[in-house]
Design a protein around this motif. Structure first.
Motif, short mmCIF file in Angstrom:
data_model
loop_
_atom_site.label_atom_id
_atom_site.label_comp_id
_atom_site.label_asym_id
_atom_site.label_seq_id
_atom_site.Cartn_x
_atom_site.Cartn_y
_atom_site.Cartn_z
N TYR A 37 51.65 41.60 50.81
CA TYR A 37 50.38 41.32 50.18
C TYR A 37 50.38 39.85 49.76
O TYR A 37 51.43 39.23 49.66
CB TYR A 37 50.19 42.19 48.93
N ARG A 38 49.20 39.34 49.50
CA ARG A 38 49.12 37.99 48.96
C ARG A 38 47.97 37.91 47.96
O ARG A 38 47.00 38.67 48.05
CB ARG A 38 48.94 36.94 50.06
N GLN A 39 48.13 36.96 47.05
CA GLN A 39 47.10 36.73 46.04
C GLN A 39 46.92 35.24 45.84
O GLN A 39 47.85 34.56 45.40
CB GLN A 39 47.43 37.42 44.72
N ALA A 40 45.74 34.77 46.19
CA ALA A 40 45.39 33.37 45.99
C ALA A 40 44.74 33.23 44.62
O ALA A 40 44.23 34.22 44.06
CB ALA A 40 44.46 32.92 47.10
N PRO A 41 44.73 32.02 44.08
CA PRO A 41 44.09 31.80 42.77
C PRO A 41 42.65 32.29 42.76
O PRO A 41 41.90 32.06 43.71
CB PRO A 41 44.16 30.29 42.59
N ARG A 42 42.32 33.04 41.72
CA ARG A 42 40.95 33.54 41.49
C ARG A 42 40.51 34.54 42.55
O ARG A 42 39.30 34.76 42.74
CB ARG A 42 39.95 32.38 41.39
N LYS A 43 41.47 35.13 43.26
CA LYS A 43 41.12 36.14 44.26
C LYS A 43 41.92 37.41 44.02
O LYS A 43 42.95 37.40 43.35
CB LYS A 43 41.40 35.61 45.67
N GLU A 44 41.42 38.50 44.59
CA GLU A 44 42.11 39.78 44.49
C GLU A 44 43.33 39.77 45.41
O GLU A 44 43.37 39.07 46.41
CB GLU A 44 41.17 40.90 44.94
N ARG A 45 44.32 40.58 45.05
CA ARG A 45 45.47 40.75 45.93
C ARG A 45 45.01 41.50 47.17
O ARG A 45 44.30 42.51 47.07
CB ARG A 45 46.58 41.53 45.21
N GLU A 46 45.44 41.04 48.34
CA GLU A 46 45.04 41.68 49.57
C GLU A 46 46.26 42.02 50.43
O GLU A 46 47.27 41.34 50.38
CB GLU A 46 44.10 40.77 50.40
N LEU A 47 46.12 43.10 51.20
CA LEU A 47 47.17 43.48 52.14
C LEU A 47 47.10 42.57 53.36
O LEU A 47 46.06 42.47 54.00
CB LEU A 47 47.00 44.94 52.56
#
Length: 122
Positions: A37-47
Motif C-alpha cells: 500500500y502507499r499513502q501520499a500526503p493529504r491522500k488516502e492509503r491505497e492498495l
C-alpha cells in the motif's frame, strides 16, 4: 506474535527503479495474502499491488506495467520492484500480510510494516 520489517525505499530520479522488501517473522501458520500500500500526503492509503497464496497478482491501474510484486514463501517475504518511477509515485509505502498464526484458529490477522519513504524527484 508477528513482526513485519520493511527495507528499501529512498530518493530516486524520475525513470529510475527501486526495490522494496518486507519480511514477516514469528508465529506464522499460513499466509493468505501479501500486499503493498502507499499513502501520499493529504491522500488516502491505497492498495498498490497484491499477491495471494496461489500466486495470483493484481495491481492498481497507475502502476500496471511498471511495478511487479513477488514473494518468497520460504522466507515469508514479499517484494515490490518499481521501475519507470514517476513523481506521483512519491509516498510512504507499507507492506501488509494477511495470515493465520495458528492451525487451530481460523482468524486471519492483518500485520503491517513500519512504512518506508519513496521519493521520486529530480
Amino acid at each position: 506474535q508477528v513482526q513485519v520489517v520493511e527495507s528499501g525505499g529512498g530518493l530516486v530520479q524520475p525513470g529510475g527503479s527501486l526495490r522494496l522488501s518486507c519480511a514477516a517473522s514469528g508465529r506464522i501458520f499460513s499466509i493468505k495474502a501479501m500486499g503493498w500500500y502507499r499513502q501520499a500526503p493529504r491522500k488516502e492509503r491505497e492498495l498498490v499491488a497484491g499477491i495471494i497464496s496461489g500466486g495470483s497478482t493484481d495491481y492498481t491501474d497507475s502502476v500496471k506495467g511498471r511495478f511487479t510484486i513477488s514473494s518468497d514463501n520460504a522466507k515469508n517475504t514479499v517484494y515490490l520492484q518499481m521501475n519507470s518511477l514517476k513523481p506521483e509515485d512519491t509516498a510512504v509505502y507499507y507492506c501488509n500480510f494477511k495470515l493465520r498464526s495458528t492451525s487451530w484458529s481460523g482468524v486471519v490477522g492483518d500485520y503491517w510494516g513500519q512504512g518506508t519513504q519513496v521519493t521520486v524527484s529530480s
